[in-house]
Design a protein around this motif. Structure first.
Motif, PDB file in Angstrom:
ATOM      1  N   GLU A 282       0.829  -1.207   0.000  1.00  0.00           N
ATOM      2  CA  GLU A 282       0.000   0.000   0.000  1.00  0.00           C
ATOM      3  C   GLU A 282       0.868   1.263   0.000  1.00  0.00           C
ATOM      4  O   GLU A 282       0.615   2.215  -0.748  1.00  0.00           O
ATOM      5  CB  GLU A 282      -0.920  -0.004   1.226  1.00  0.00           C
ATOM      6  CG  GLU A 282      -1.844   1.212   1.298  1.00  0.00           C
ATOM      7  CD  GLU A 282      -2.727   1.183   2.534  1.00  0.00           C
ATOM      8  OE1 GLU A 282      -3.425   2.184   2.773  1.00  0.00           O
ATOM      9  OE2 GLU A 282      -2.709   0.160   3.258  1.00  0.00           O
ATOM     10  N   THR A 283       1.902   1.260   0.850  1.00  0.00           N
ATOM     11  CA  THR A 283       2.802   2.421   0.902  1.00  0.00           C
ATOM     12  C   THR A 283       3.578   2.579  -0.400  1.00  0.00           C
ATOM     13  O   THR A 283       3.803   3.697  -0.871  1.00  0.00           O
ATOM     14  CB  THR A 283       3.785   2.270   2.076  1.00  0.00           C
ATOM     15  OG1 THR A 283       3.047   2.086   3.291  1.00  0.00           O
ATOM     16  CG2 THR A 283       4.663   3.498   2.215  1.00  0.00           C
ATOM     17  N   ASP A 285       2.558   1.684  -3.420  1.00  0.00           N
ATOM     18  CA  ASP A 285       1.648   2.236  -4.430  1.00  0.00           C
ATOM     19  C   ASP A 285       1.408   3.720  -4.193  1.00  0.00           C
ATOM     20  O   ASP A 285       1.361   4.518  -5.143  1.00  0.00           O
ATOM     21  CB  ASP A 285       0.319   1.476  -4.403  1.00  0.00           C
ATOM     22  CG  ASP A 285       0.467   0.034  -4.875  1.00  0.00           C
ATOM     23  OD1 ASP A 285       1.440  -0.243  -5.599  1.00  0.00           O
ATOM     24  OD2 ASP A 285      -0.372  -0.808  -4.508  1.00  0.00           O
ATOM     25  N   ARG A 286       1.255   4.090  -2.939  1.00  0.00           N
ATOM     26  CA  ARG A 286       1.031   5.502  -2.609  1.00  0.00           C
ATOM     27  C   ARG A 286       2.256   6.345  -2.970  1.00  0.00           C
ATOM     28  O   ARG A 286       2.131   7.454  -3.484  1.00  0.00           O
ATOM     29  CB  ARG A 286       0.728   5.632  -1.121  1.00  0.00           C
ATOM     30  CG  ARG A 286       0.410   7.055  -0.676  1.00  0.00           C
ATOM     31  CD  ARG A 286       0.111   7.083   0.798  1.00  0.00           C
ATOM     32  NE  ARG A 286      -0.108   8.454   1.264  1.00  0.00           N
ATOM     33  CZ  ARG A 286      -0.310   8.772   2.528  1.00  0.00           C
ATOM     34  NH1 ARG A 286      -0.327   7.822   3.462  1.00  0.00           N
ATOM     35  NH2 ARG A 286      -0.490  10.033   2.869  1.00  0.00           N
ATOM     36  N   LYS A 288       4.515   5.660  -5.278  1.00  0.00           N
ATOM     37  CA  LYS A 288       4.614   5.752  -6.732  1.00  0.00           C
ATOM     38  C   LYS A 288       3.586   6.718  -7.301  1.00  0.00           C
ATOM     39  O   LYS A 288       3.871   7.449  -8.250  1.00  0.00           O
ATOM     40  CB  LYS A 288       4.439   4.359  -7.349  1.00  0.00           C
ATOM     41  CG  LYS A 288       5.635   3.451  -7.129  1.00  0.00           C
ATOM     42  CD  LYS A 288       5.484   2.130  -7.849  1.00  0.00           C
ATOM     43  CE  LYS A 288       4.476   1.240  -7.163  1.00  0.00           C
ATOM     44  NZ  LYS A 288       4.424  -0.110  -7.770  1.00  0.00           N
ATOM     45  N   THR A 289       2.383   6.748  -6.702  1.00  0.00           N
ATOM     46  CA  THR A 289       1.318   7.610  -7.227  1.00  0.00           C
ATOM     47  C   THR A 289       1.540   9.070  -6.855  1.00  0.00           C
ATOM     48  O   THR A 289       1.513   9.953  -7.715  1.00  0.00           O
ATOM     49  CB  THR A 289      -0.046   7.141  -6.698  1.00  0.00           C
ATOM     50  OG1 THR A 289      -0.266   5.778  -7.096  1.00  0.00           O
ATOM     51  CG2 THR A 289      -1.162   8.027  -7.253  1.00  0.00           C
ATOM     52  N   GLU A 290       1.773   9.318  -5.559  1.00  0.00           N
ATOM     53  CA  GLU A 290       1.816  10.699  -5.076  1.00  0.00           C
ATOM     54  C   GLU A 290       3.169  11.369  -5.275  1.00  0.00           C
ATOM     55  O   GLU A 290       3.238  12.599  -5.349  1.00  0.00           O
ATOM     56  CB  GLU A 290       1.441  10.731  -3.591  1.00  0.00           C
ATOM     57  CG  GLU A 290       0.020  10.250  -3.319  1.00  0.00           C
ATOM     58  CD  GLU A 290      -0.390  10.478  -1.870  1.00  0.00           C
ATOM     59  OE1 GLU A 290       0.396  11.102  -1.129  1.00  0.00           O
ATOM     60  OE2 GLU A 290      -1.484  10.017  -1.485  1.00  0.00           O
ATOM     61  N   GLY A 293       4.617   9.628  -9.469  1.00  0.00           N
ATOM     62  CA  GLY A 293       3.623   9.965 -10.483  1.00  0.00           C
ATOM     63  C   GLY A 293       3.618  11.451 -10.775  1.00  0.00           C
ATOM     64  O   GLY A 293       3.554  11.876 -11.936  1.00  0.00           O
ATOM     65  N   ARG A 294       3.707  12.257  -9.723  1.00  0.00           N
ATOM     66  CA  ARG A 294       3.723  13.712  -9.905  1.00  0.00           C
ATOM     67  C   ARG A 294       5.032  14.173 -10.531  1.00  0.00           C
ATOM     68  O   ARG A 294       5.041  15.113 -11.327  1.00  0.00           O
ATOM     69  CB  ARG A 294       3.499  14.397  -8.562  1.00  0.00           C
ATOM     70  CG  ARG A 294       2.099  14.141  -8.002  1.00  0.00           C
ATOM     71  CD  ARG A 294       1.873  14.849  -6.683  1.00  0.00           C
ATOM     72  NE  ARG A 294       0.545  14.560  -6.151  1.00  0.00           N
ATOM     73  CZ  ARG A 294       0.067  15.062  -5.017  1.00  0.00           C
ATOM     74  NH1 ARG A 294       0.828  15.880  -4.302  1.00  0.00           N
ATOM     75  NH2 ARG A 294      -1.145  14.744  -4.616  1.00  0.00           N
ATOM     76  N   MET A 297       4.651  13.448 -14.047  1.00  0.00           N
ATOM     77  CA  MET A 297       3.735  14.416 -14.649  1.00  0.00           C
ATOM     78  C   MET A 297       4.448  15.746 -14.884  1.00  0.00           C
ATOM     79  O   MET A 297       4.250  16.391 -15.925  1.00  0.00           O
ATOM     80  CB  MET A 297       2.523  14.623 -13.740  1.00  0.00           C
ATOM     81  CG  MET A 297       1.476  15.577 -14.309  1.00  0.00           C
ATOM     82  SD  MET A 297       0.057  15.755 -13.214  1.00  0.00           S
ATOM     83  CE  MET A 297       0.826  16.563 -11.810  1.00  0.00           C
TER      84      MET A 297
END
Length: 332
Positions: A282-283, A285-286, A288-290, A293-294, A297
């Motif tokens: 979970e950590t 994935d978080r 990588k996303t937050e 991922g940013r 972006m």
């Protein structure tokens, strides 16, 4: 608290070689016996052993060995970690990173003793020895889709003082270490008060002599090394493994009858510790996303702005050329 997917203390069994002591039973080595052998006069030690009917080996559970049991010789509690559970070992002074972000979480001193860095490598601190050891960069690893840098303890950490002079202070038992020529163990008696030697599990990177005395030792670099996996962008440690082995020694003695047939000084493993931690799914994935991922972006936005800027420049140049051409036609 320990927020990790795996956080364990592991007790590994060892079998003691018949080549060294044929009369010894395969049981847990008596902690007090080894302490008595190293700390008090052997004639007195033999009297204590006979009066208490103590044996060189005892059958103990893992809980007893770690957190304490009543020893028949001393009539008091004895254990590897006794009485360190729920204890305070003194004040630490730690950098917050407010004035210098490169020093965040660095320990400045403990009980007033300064921590001196040996190199500019990735450092971790050994409180007992009041000095820092370092990890060398080994390579990149993929941890749940995240690239991390792995740092491991170099072989020189437990090298003999003849190879690594920094370890000279951790060689006080010249008989057990063969005049400080033995690699793989550090004598920490000066800071613990107990005749304890630390090493990597199964005497990894140790001298061959250490492996000849004890049966069942199978040093493996993957299973027994200490390492840190650091995410390079944030500097966070996302996975680590701290593995150490606790050893004590004994040797020949004319006064202690139970040791009359012992011929050589020997270091025997008591247990080895495997403290590991890794971020959960979970950590990961978080993260990588937050974070990543940013960052990705932002890279896309940056490239897009560069492309848009380049296109606008080209269009402006085209417009200027067209306008310049029209002016020439009007003048003509």
């Amino acid at each position: 608290s320990c927020n990790c997917t795996l956080c364990s203390i592991r007790l590994k069994p060892f079998e003691y070689s018949r080549k060294e002591v044929s009369l010894l039973l395969n049981k847990s080595k008596s902690l007090v016996f080894q302490g008595v052998y190293s700390l008090i006069d052997h004639t007195v030690a033999n009297m204590l052993i006979q009066l208490s009917k103590a044996t060189l080996f005892q059958r103990r559970t893992v809980r007893e060995l770690l957190w304490g049991y009543t020893d028949p010789m001393l009539k008091s509690t004895l254990g590897v970690f006794y009485p360190y559970n729920n204890t305070f070992d003194g004040p630490y002074s730690v950098f917050t990173g407010k004035d210098d972000i490169t020093k965040v979480a660095y320990i400045d001193n403990w009980r007033g003793y300064p921590f001196i860095h040996r190199t500019l490598h990735c450092h971790c601190h050994c409180v007992c020895s009041r000095r820092s050891v370092y990890g060398e960069y080994e390579g990149s690893e993929d941890l749940k889709g995240i690239t991390v840098y792995r740092y491991t303890l170099p072989d020189s950490t437990f090298a003999s003082p003849t190879i690594n002079p920094h370890n000279k202070c951790y060689c006080t038992n010249y008989e057990a270490t063969k005049n400080c020529t033995m690699a793989g163990v550090l004598d920490i008696k000066t800071c613990t008060g107990s005749p304890v030697f630390i090493s990597l599990p199964h005497f990894l990177h140790g001298s061959p002599d250490l492996l000849e005395v004890v049966d069942g030792l199978r040093p493996d670099d993957v299973e027994h090394k200490t390492f840190l996996d650091v995410e390079p962008t944030t500097g966070f440690t996302l996975r680590f493994a701290k593995r150490l082995q606790i050893n004590m020694g004994y040797g020949p003695s004319k006064e202690i009858k139970i040791l009359n047939q012992i011929k050589h000084n020997t270091l025997l493993p008591i247990l080895w510790l495997n403290e590991t931690a890794m971020l959960d799914d979970e950590t990961a994935d978080r993260l990588k996303t937050e974070l990543f991922g940013r960052v990705a972006m932002l890279e896309v936005v940056q490239i897009s702005l560069i492309v848009i800027g380049a296109v606008l420049c080209v269009l402006c140049l085209i417009g200027i050329c067209v306008q310049h051409s029209n002016r020439r036609k009007i003048i003509a």
